[in-house]
Design a protein around this motif. Structure first.
Motif, mmCIF file in Angstrom:
data_model
loop_
_atom_site.group_PDB
_atom_site.id
_atom_site.type_symbol
_atom_site.label_atom_id
_atom_site.label_comp_id
_atom_site.label_asym_id
_atom_site.label_seq_id
_atom_site.Cartn_x
_atom_site.Cartn_y
_atom_site.Cartn_z
ATOM 1 N N PHE A 6 0.894 2.989 6.163
ATOM 2 C CA PHE A 6 1.356 4.318 6.546
ATOM 3 C C PHE A 6 0.783 5.419 5.661
ATOM 4 N N ALA A 7 0.153 5.051 4.560
ATOM 5 C CA ALA A 7 -0.314 6.044 3.593
ATOM 6 C C ALA A 7 -1.189 7.128 4.219
ATOM 7 N N ALA A 12 -1.568 12.870 6.408
ATOM 8 C CA ALA A 12 -1.871 13.743 7.540
ATOM 9 C C ALA A 12 -0.679 14.598 7.927
ATOM 10 N N VAL A 13 0.506 14.014 7.917
ATOM 11 C CA VAL A 13 1.708 14.772 8.258
ATOM 12 C C VAL A 13 1.988 15.823 7.192
ATOM 13 N N GLU A 14 1.877 15.445 5.936
ATOM 14 C CA GLU A 14 2.131 16.380 4.836
ATOM 15 C C GLU A 14 1.160 17.552 4.866
ATOM 16 N N ALA A 15 -0.082 17.292 5.266
ATOM 17 C CA ALA A 15 -1.100 18.339 5.320
ATOM 18 C C ALA A 15 -1.021 19.179 6.595
ATOM 19 N N GLY A 16 -0.146 18.792 7.518
ATOM 20 C CA GLY A 16 -0.036 19.524 8.767
ATOM 21 C C GLY A 16 -1.124 19.189 9.769
ATOM 22 N N ALA A 17 -1.852 18.091 9.521
ATOM 23 C CA ALA A 17 -2.905 17.695 10.458
ATOM 24 C C ALA A 17 -2.313 17.236 11.785
ATOM 25 N N VAL A 18 -1.144 16.614 11.730
ATOM 26 C CA VAL A 18 -0.369 16.295 12.929
ATOM 27 C C VAL A 18 1.074 16.683 12.641
#
Length: 331
Positions: A6-7, A12-18
């Motif tokens: 999951f890393a 990606a979620v933390e960066a706002g990529a998705v």
């Protein structure tokens, strides 16, 4: 296993990529691990993503539903995969019976995208009467080109399923955790659609599927994380041979086979099949290892026209390689 796999998703979620993402891993023996992070919706209001949310599976409809239905009908000897579609749809290009190339296409050709048909066509711009649009699809003189991944192939196969069963697509039984829209539970938001003028949530994202009543051979299916994992385990245990055997280029009857640079990552075994969906979904099954994984995101929310939405193309293989590495390490 899930922590290491999951890393890349967490980054990606933390960066706002998705906005949000759900990852599930399952083995042939039924060992299941899942993780969810982020938001089911960020506009116009934020809603946390949960494991109970339903995702618009988009083109995962093709292998999960349509290819499965066609192969089931073939197993029942109601069709021959190498016979033309006209066995099910005799009125296909009925005004040009002798020369229309569509009348020579077989079920297997369409399943493996081995046709001259274009990738996509904005059928929805011709109206929203499902019966009239299906007639248009059947009688259209489609522009010819080299074989490409084509929604039109599966639009035709969806019509074939309806003709062969004498019932609409939604009459076909679905496993738990799969549904045609609107889904029977909380839904993940997709795009703020310029055509419909609203954020789509619980209604099909694909414009052509929407105009066809929300259900079509190429798109329209919704699923939960558990529902997609159920499909994965069933395939690990009992996958039809046609779904594993290469028919054209890297394609089987319904799936893509592992090849360099594909969305499943380069670490999976050659005996891996997979498929993606435009909304940000994907499913991969590695038969040599006996493991499968699904990555479900809403990368097109609130718009497909953003750098963030394009990040899914790097995220998918990164996740695939992390899953395989974690599985091989026995973590």
């Amino acid at each position: 296993m899930i922590e290491a796999a999951f890393a890349p998703v967490a980054v990606a979620v933390e960066a706002g990529a998705v906005p949000g993402a759900a990852l599930g891993i399952i083995t042939a023996g039924g060992r299941t691990e899942t993780r969810v992070a982020g938001w089911a919706q960020i506009e116009p209001v934020r809603e946390p993503l949960t494991a109970a949310h339903w995702f618009d599976l988009a083109s995962l409809t093709k292998p999960i539903f349509t290819a499965t239905a066609i192969l089931t009908l073939a197993k029942e000897r109601r069709i021959d995969l190498d016979r033309p579609l006209t066995d099910a749809i005799p009125d296909l290009r009925q005004y040009d019976i002798t020369t229309a190339p569509e009348r020579r296409l077989s079920f297997r050709d369409c399943l493996a995208h081995r046709t001259h048909l274009p990738a996509v066509e904005p059928v929805y711009t011709y109206g929203d009467d499902p019966a009239r649009l299906k007639a248009f699809i059947l009688q259209r003189d489609w522009r010819a080109g080299p074989p490409v991944y084509s929604d039109i192939n599966y639009l035709l196969l969806g019509i074939a399923v309806e003709r062969l069963t004498g019932a609409p697509l939604e009459a076909w039984p679905l496993d738990e955790g799969l549904s045609w829209g609107p889904p029977p539970g909380p839904a993940v938001a997709t795009e703020c659609c310029p055509w419909r003028g609203r954020v789509l949530k619980g209604e099909v994202h694909d414009e052509n599927a929407a105009a066809l009543g929300g259900r079509a051979g190429h798109a329209g299916l919704f699923g939960t994380l558990a529902g997609v994992l159920g499909v994965a385990q069933a395939l690990l245990l009992h996958c039809p041979p046609a779904m594993r055997e290469t028919v054209h280029a890297t394609r089987t009857c319904g799936w893509d086979r592992a090849h360099p640079g594909w969305p499943g990552g380069d670490a999976c075994s050659p005996a891996t099949i997979g498929h993606t969906g435009f909304t940000g979904t994907g499913l991969w099954i590695d038969f040599d290892r006996g493991v499968a994984w699904t990555l479900l995101t809403n990368c097109v929310h609130p718009t497909r026209h953003s750098a963030a939405a394009a990040s899914i193309f790097a995220l998918r293989p990164a996740v695939g390689e992390a899953v395989v590495a974690a599985f091989d390490a026995g973590s």
